[in-house]
Write a protein that holds these residues in place. Sequence first.
Motif, PDB file in Angstrom:
ATOM      1  N   ALA A 128      40.500  19.856  85.341  1.00  0.00           N
ATOM      2  CA  ALA A 128      39.917  19.359  84.268  1.00  0.00           C
ATOM      3  C   ALA A 128      39.389  17.881  84.501  1.00  0.00           C
ATOM      4  CB  ALA A 128      40.693  19.324  82.826  1.00  0.00           C
ATOM      5  N   ALA A 129      40.058  17.049  84.898  1.00  0.00           N
ATOM      6  CA  ALA A 129      39.839  15.780  85.375  1.00  0.00           C
ATOM      7  C   ALA A 129      38.621  15.675  86.318  1.00  0.00           C
ATOM      8  CB  ALA A 129      41.129  15.078  85.941  1.00  0.00           C
ATOM      9  N   ASP A 130      38.463  16.669  87.392  1.00  0.00           N
ATOM     10  CA  ASP A 130      37.365  16.640  87.837  1.00  0.00           C
ATOM     11  C   ASP A 130      36.101  17.196  87.550  1.00  0.00           C
ATOM     12  OD1 ASP A 130      39.375  15.798  90.003  1.00  0.00           O
ATOM     13  OD2 ASP A 130      39.619  18.065  90.498  1.00  0.00           O
ATOM     14  N   HIS A 131      36.281  17.563  86.345  1.00  0.00           N
ATOM     15  CA  HIS A 131      35.078  18.091  85.571  1.00  0.00           C
ATOM     16  C   HIS A 131      34.878  17.392  84.202  1.00  0.00           C
ATOM     17  CE1 HIS A 131      35.712  21.056  88.752  1.00  0.00           C
ATOM     18  NE2 HIS A 131      34.476  21.223  88.408  1.00  0.00           N
ATOM     19  N   GLY A 132      35.071  16.253  84.187  1.00  0.00           N
ATOM     20  CA  GLY A 132      34.631  15.279  82.846  1.00  0.00           C
ATOM     21  C   GLY A 132      35.739  15.568  81.804  1.00  0.00           C
ATOM     22  N   VAL A 149      37.118  18.459  80.712  1.00  0.00           N
ATOM     23  CA  VAL A 149      36.623  19.497  79.958  1.00  0.00           C
ATOM     24  C   VAL A 149      36.967  20.619  81.149  1.00  0.00           C
ATOM     25  CG1 VAL A 149      35.388  20.928  78.575  1.00  0.00           C
ATOM     26  CG2 VAL A 149      35.341  18.328  78.510  1.00  0.00           C
ATOM     27  N   LEU A 150      38.022  21.290  81.015  1.00  0.00           N
ATOM     28  CA  LEU A 150      38.345  22.529  81.759  1.00  0.00           C
ATOM     29  C   LEU A 150      37.484  23.415  81.892  1.00  0.00           C
ATOM     30  CD1 LEU A 150      40.417  23.386  83.931  1.00  0.00           C
ATOM     31  CD2 LEU A 150      41.827  24.658  81.767  1.00  0.00           C
ATOM     32  N   ALA A 151      36.806  23.945  80.585  1.00  0.00           N
ATOM     33  CA  ALA A 151      35.682  24.898  80.765  1.00  0.00           C
ATOM     34  C   ALA A 151      34.637  24.739  81.579  1.00  0.00           C
ATOM     35  CB  ALA A 151      35.378  25.002  79.328  1.00  0.00           C
ATOM     36  N   ASN A 152      34.147  23.250  81.614  1.00  0.00           N
ATOM     37  CA  ASN A 152      33.294  22.788  82.615  1.00  0.00           C
ATOM     38  C   ASN A 152      33.411  23.335  83.979  1.00  0.00           C
ATOM     39  OD1 ASN A 152      31.930  21.824  80.326  1.00  0.00           O
ATOM     40  ND2 ASN A 152      32.287  19.758  81.068  1.00  0.00           N
ATOM     41  N   ALA A 153      34.876  23.474  84.261  1.00  0.00           N
ATOM     42  CA  ALA A 153      35.004  23.882  86.015  1.00  0.00           C
ATOM     43  C   ALA A 153      34.535  25.210  86.073  1.00  0.00           C
ATOM     44  CB  ALA A 153      36.509  23.540  86.000  1.00  0.00           C
ATOM     45  N   PHE A 154      34.582  26.067  85.216  1.00  0.00           N
ATOM     46  CA  PHE A 154      33.981  27.456  85.155  1.00  0.00           C
ATOM     47  C   PHE A 154      32.661  27.717  84.969  1.00  0.00           C
ATOM     48  CE2 PHE A 154      38.879  27.327  84.369  1.00  0.00           C
ATOM     49  CZ  PHE A 154      39.206  27.522  85.511  1.00  0.00           C
ATOM     50  N   ARG A 155      31.673  26.786  84.729  1.00  0.00           N
ATOM     51  CA  ARG A 155      30.324  26.850  84.590  1.00  0.00           C
ATOM     52  C   ARG A 155      29.653  26.723  85.954  1.00  0.00           C
ATOM     53  NH1 ARG A 155      29.844  26.273  78.985  1.00  0.00           N
ATOM     54  NH2 ARG A 155      31.414  24.792  78.508  1.00  0.00           N
ATOM     55  N   VAL A 156      28.611  27.653  86.305  1.00  0.00           N
ATOM     56  CA  VAL A 156      28.219  27.576  87.656  1.00  0.00           C
ATOM     57  C   VAL A 156      26.632  27.379  87.343  1.00  0.00           C
ATOM     58  CG1 VAL A 156      27.387  28.937  89.858  1.00  0.00           C
ATOM     59  CG2 VAL A 156      29.669  29.170  88.611  1.00  0.00           C
ATOM     60  N   LYS A 157      26.127  26.489  88.166  1.00  0.00           N
ATOM     61  CA  LYS A 157      24.423  26.111  88.002  1.00  0.00           C
ATOM     62  C   LYS A 157      23.968  27.032  88.931  1.00  0.00           C
ATOM     63  CE  LYS A 157      22.751  22.178  86.251  1.00  0.00           C
ATOM     64  NZ  LYS A 157      22.687  20.808  86.119  1.00  0.00           N
ATOM     65  N   GLY A 158      23.097  27.843  88.405  1.00  0.00           N
ATOM     66  CA  GLY A 158      22.249  28.689  89.196  1.00  0.00           C
ATOM     67  C   GLY A 158      21.168  27.959  89.957  1.00  0.00           C
ATOM     68  N   ALA A 159      20.267  28.658  91.091  1.00  0.00           N
ATOM     69  CA  ALA A 159      19.112  27.967  91.557  1.00  0.00           C
ATOM     70  C   ALA A 159      17.988  27.784  90.586  1.00  0.00           C
ATOM     71  CB  ALA A 159      18.473  29.162  92.757  1.00  0.00           C
ATOM     72  N   ASP A 160      18.127  28.147  89.409  1.00  0.00           N
ATOM     73  CA  ASP A 160      16.918  27.930  88.372  1.00  0.00           C
ATOM     74  C   ASP A 160      17.628  26.866  87.477  1.00  0.00           C
ATOM     75  OD1 ASP A 160      19.104  29.318  87.100  1.00  0.00           O
ATOM     76  OD2 ASP A 160      17.846  30.927  86.270  1.00  0.00           O
ATOM     77  N   GLY A 161      18.325  26.307  88.069  1.00  0.00           N
ATOM     78  CA  GLY A 161      19.157  25.241  87.079  1.00  0.00           C
ATOM     79  C   GLY A 161      19.695  25.553  85.767  1.00  0.00           C
ATOM     80  N   VAL A 162      19.966  26.721  85.630  1.00  0.00           N
ATOM     81  CA  VAL A 162      20.344  27.355  84.315  1.00  0.00           C
ATOM     82  C   VAL A 162      22.054  27.447  84.552  1.00  0.00           C
ATOM     83  CG1 VAL A 162      20.555  29.107  82.720  1.00  0.00           C
ATOM     84  CG2 VAL A 162      18.417  28.306  83.658  1.00  0.00           C
ATOM     85  N   GLU A 163      22.938  26.891  83.658  1.00  0.00           N
ATOM     86  CA  GLU A 163      24.436  27.026  83.813  1.00  0.00           C
ATOM     87  C   GLU A 163      24.810  28.345  83.351  1.00  0.00           C
ATOM     88  OE1 GLU A 163      26.373  24.009  82.141  1.00  0.00           O
ATOM     89  OE2 GLU A 163      26.444  22.783  83.730  1.00  0.00           O
TER      90      GLU A 163
END
Lengths: 206, 406
Positions: B304-308, B310-324
């Motif tokens: 979580a510390a590596d993602h602001g 918020v642990l959930a943010n660690a599991f979001r992936v930004k696609g080539a279109d910029g959409v998470e």
Amino acid sequence: MAISGPHIRTDLESITAWVDEGARVLDVGCGEGELLYALVHRKKVDGRGLELSMDGVRRCVGQGLAVIQGDADTDLKDYPSNSFDYVILSQTLQATRQPREILEQLVRIGRHAIISLPNFGYWRVRMELLLKGRMPVTDRLGYDWYNTPNIHFCTIRDFVMLCQEMGIRIERSLILGADEKVVDAPADSGRANWWGEQALFLLQRT
Amino acid sequence: MERPVTETPALFRDCGPAEPARSIVLGKDSPLRLDSGVELGCFRLAYQTYGTLNADRSNAVLVCHALTGDHFVAEKHPVTGKPGWWNLMVGPGKPIDTDRFFVICSNVIGGCLGSEGPKEVNPATGQPWGLSFPVITIADMVRAQKMLVEHLGIRQLFCVIGGSMGGMQVLQWAVSYPEMVYCCLPIATAARHSAQNIAFHEVGRQAIMADPEWRGGDYLNQNTKPTKGLAVARMAAHITYLSEPALHRKFGRNLQNRAAITFGFDADFQVESYLRHQGISFVERFDANSYLYITRAMDYFDLAADHGGVLANAFRVKGADGVERPTPVRFCLISFSSDWLFPTNESRAVVHALNAVAANVSFVEVETDKGHDAFLLDEPEFYQVARGFIEGNAQRRGLTSTAKGA
């Protein structure tokens, strides 16, 4: 969950028929995964489950279903809004501590919610209370008052009124009477509430 | 989890002669950049594989080992002669079926069974690295493994699996390289090391460093060995791997080869004798400095510390279109009811974070009184869940029942 007996099959069959192919589905209180398995294999849905009993969860995951151990009363708030096409709550609402909050969560998480309920307004139930003066114990509600997990019973009419109050649209309903015969009556009718042993609803937030 | 690179000089080395089997020198072309900012130019990874890689290289399973584990997953250990540490999980007909999957396990960087670590010789000095070896993190271990996986020509691992510190690596894999992981099983683990766990590790490290034979970490050059300190560290840690009921069931207050207490400090009780044995046998196969480095890596772990935060943010992936989007990785977390080192709540925190992004996740808590070590022991329910999850995903991935058929 709670209600056992041969009836459960028809209930699940009808739910399966309502779900679109390939939809994203969350089955809340998925038990041993009977419905979820059918949906994943027959309707090719992207299915998830939430189940309170660890035994149920283990059986589900052992069959390759994506199910987590959790409590509908506390864990639904973790799911983001509109993250599923359908959120299903089959024969479980009456066993939750906060049915209204759960209902709110279901229509928030899913574009649609599918709910099935035993009807406490069913004529046999009414008769039992009227004539015997005792809490009804029927096939479908097979517990004594002191050991039932079903702590928040309602009638079909109660449920319809709650939906109106909460601004939830009933898109579709199915009333099943004795021997799971379809009762051809609208959900808000007195006939449905008298003859219906159980009811299925397809709901949407308005 | 890229941190700013500091002005530390790169540690390049001559790659040396041909490699022995099951060991490879990586980082020749582009160095391994560690979280500490240090760059490792050439480093050795010892690894083992089982089974056959199929034609489209889609049946690879990466096993990540725990703190004191190694790459001898499913075969006789070369030092101790004991069976593979996870031969209940990995092998022909096992949940990770080696007739079907190509299984890879590498000794972590910082380890002491052939991979680059404080015990190995630093070619720049011709002497063992000792404490001059850079501090490594779980993410560094995973970076090194990724280089190995790429070297083997595998673009996506079918599954990444591991328990305890292995589970931390599994989570890190899913977060760092979601496109390279089809499904994963983080077992008896957590998204961060708890204060209590850091505290236990500190006891272990202090035991090692308090041993005069440790010589400020320079024992290999001074021909000594801090065996006493390392044994005490192992004894303390071993208690945390068990549970009170398991210890009681196994030993109770039974006396060791005697009819009465001796009014002295011999190992009167069986449990003392057992712990001493655990400590003594451990020092034969493990390097004290490695123990310092690897425990530190676990302490520093905090996804979580590596993602602001918020642990959930660690599991979001930004696609080539910029959409998470939610991570495409399919998760199955497993915890054990009597594990007080990585209790169920830690797994549940990861499950909640995955739910928060609507990721595909399963989670089971296995009832057992065997404590943290349960993931290495015969717990039929655990293997049944793992088998079901792996089988379901293999079918979905289109992997046939034998590697040869694919």
